[in-house]
Scaffold this motif. Structure first.
Motif, PDB file in Angstrom:
ATOM      1  N   ARG A  52      45.502  48.799  54.195  1.00  0.00           N
ATOM      2  CA  ARG A  52      44.085  48.477  54.365  1.00  0.00           C
ATOM      3  C   ARG A  52      43.634  47.656  53.166  1.00  0.00           C
ATOM      4  NH1 ARG A  52      40.317  49.921  57.488  1.00  0.00           N
ATOM      5  NH2 ARG A  52      41.423  51.724  58.295  1.00  0.00           N
ATOM      6  N   LEU A  53      43.073  46.480  53.443  1.00  0.00           N
ATOM      7  CA  LEU A  53      42.570  45.618  52.382  1.00  0.00           C
ATOM      8  C   LEU A  53      41.244  46.197  51.888  1.00  0.00           C
ATOM      9  CD1 LEU A  53      43.381  42.181  54.035  1.00  0.00           C
ATOM     10  CD2 LEU A  53      44.771  43.498  52.439  1.00  0.00           C
ATOM     11  N   THR A  54      41.188  46.505  50.584  1.00  0.00           N
ATOM     12  CA  THR A  54      40.023  47.216  50.051  1.00  0.00           C
ATOM     13  C   THR A  54      39.147  46.381  49.127  1.00  0.00           C
ATOM     14  OG1 THR A  54      41.325  48.115  48.217  1.00  0.00           O
ATOM     15  CG2 THR A  54      41.178  49.447  50.215  1.00  0.00           C
ATOM     16  N   ALA A  55      39.668  45.305  48.569  1.00  0.00           N
ATOM     17  CA  ALA A  55      38.869  44.473  47.664  1.00  0.00           C
ATOM     18  C   ALA A  55      39.503  43.100  47.529  1.00  0.00           C
ATOM     19  CB  ALA A  55      38.766  45.119  46.287  1.00  0.00           C
ATOM     20  N   ARG A  56      38.671  42.106  47.308  1.00  0.00           N
ATOM     21  CA  ARG A  56      39.143  40.749  47.005  1.00  0.00           C
ATOM     22  C   ARG A  56      39.171  40.637  45.488  1.00  0.00           C
ATOM     23  NH1 ARG A  56      37.038  35.058  49.454  1.00  0.00           N
ATOM     24  NH2 ARG A  56      37.801  33.775  47.756  1.00  0.00           N
ATOM     25  N   ILE A  57      40.327  40.251  44.933  1.00  0.00           N
ATOM     26  CA  ILE A  57      40.433  40.225  43.478  1.00  0.00           C
ATOM     27  C   ILE A  57      40.665  38.837  42.894  1.00  0.00           C
ATOM     28  CG2 ILE A  57      41.112  42.623  43.245  1.00  0.00           C
ATOM     29  CD1 ILE A  57      43.994  41.714  42.949  1.00  0.00           C
ATOM     30  N   GLY A  58      40.886  37.846  43.734  1.00  0.00           N
ATOM     31  CA  GLY A  58      41.078  36.506  43.207  1.00  0.00           C
ATOM     32  C   GLY A  58      41.334  35.496  44.304  1.00  0.00           C
ATOM     33  N   SER A  59      41.262  34.227  43.924  1.00  0.00           N
ATOM     34  CA  SER A  59      41.564  33.165  44.878  1.00  0.00           C
ATOM     35  C   SER A  59      42.003  31.928  44.125  1.00  0.00           C
ATOM     36  CB  SER A  59      40.347  32.848  45.744  1.00  0.00           C
ATOM     37  OG  SER A  59      39.304  32.323  44.969  1.00  0.00           O
ATOM     38  N   GLY A  60      42.664  31.056  44.844  1.00  0.00           N
ATOM     39  CA  GLY A  60      43.123  29.790  44.301  1.00  0.00           C
ATOM     40  C   GLY A  60      43.026  28.734  45.368  1.00  0.00           C
ATOM     41  N   SER A  61      43.710  27.635  45.163  1.00  0.00           N
ATOM     42  CA  SER A  61      43.591  26.537  46.120  1.00  0.00           C
ATOM     43  C   SER A  61      44.281  26.838  47.450  1.00  0.00           C
ATOM     44  CB  SER A  61      44.167  25.258  45.524  1.00  0.00           C
ATOM     45  OG  SER A  61      45.547  25.434  45.241  1.00  0.00           O
TER      46      SER A  61
END
Length: 64
Positions: free
Chosen positions: A21-30
């Protein structure tokens, strides 16, 4: 060219046949977004394992 901003917020969704289960967004990139995923299967000590999961944009056919 696709960008990670095109990936929807998947927090609360499950992957791997409901196991993670995805619980949090912690980062992103291109090219993708990284989420914290909690293992829904019972662990031996009772505390669920957590993983970092990168969701990437699938290239369109013929672009690579």
């Amino acid at each position: 060219m696709p960008h990670s901003s095109n990936i929807p917020n998947l927090v609360g969704h499950t992957i791997d046949h409901g196991r993670l289960r995805l619980t949090a967004r912690i980062g992103s990139g291109s090219n993708g977004v990284i989420f914290v995923a909690q293992d829904t299967a019972a662990s031996q000590d009772g505390s669920p394992a957590e993983y970092a999961v990168k969701c990437i944009i699938k290239a369109e056919k013929g672009t690579r």
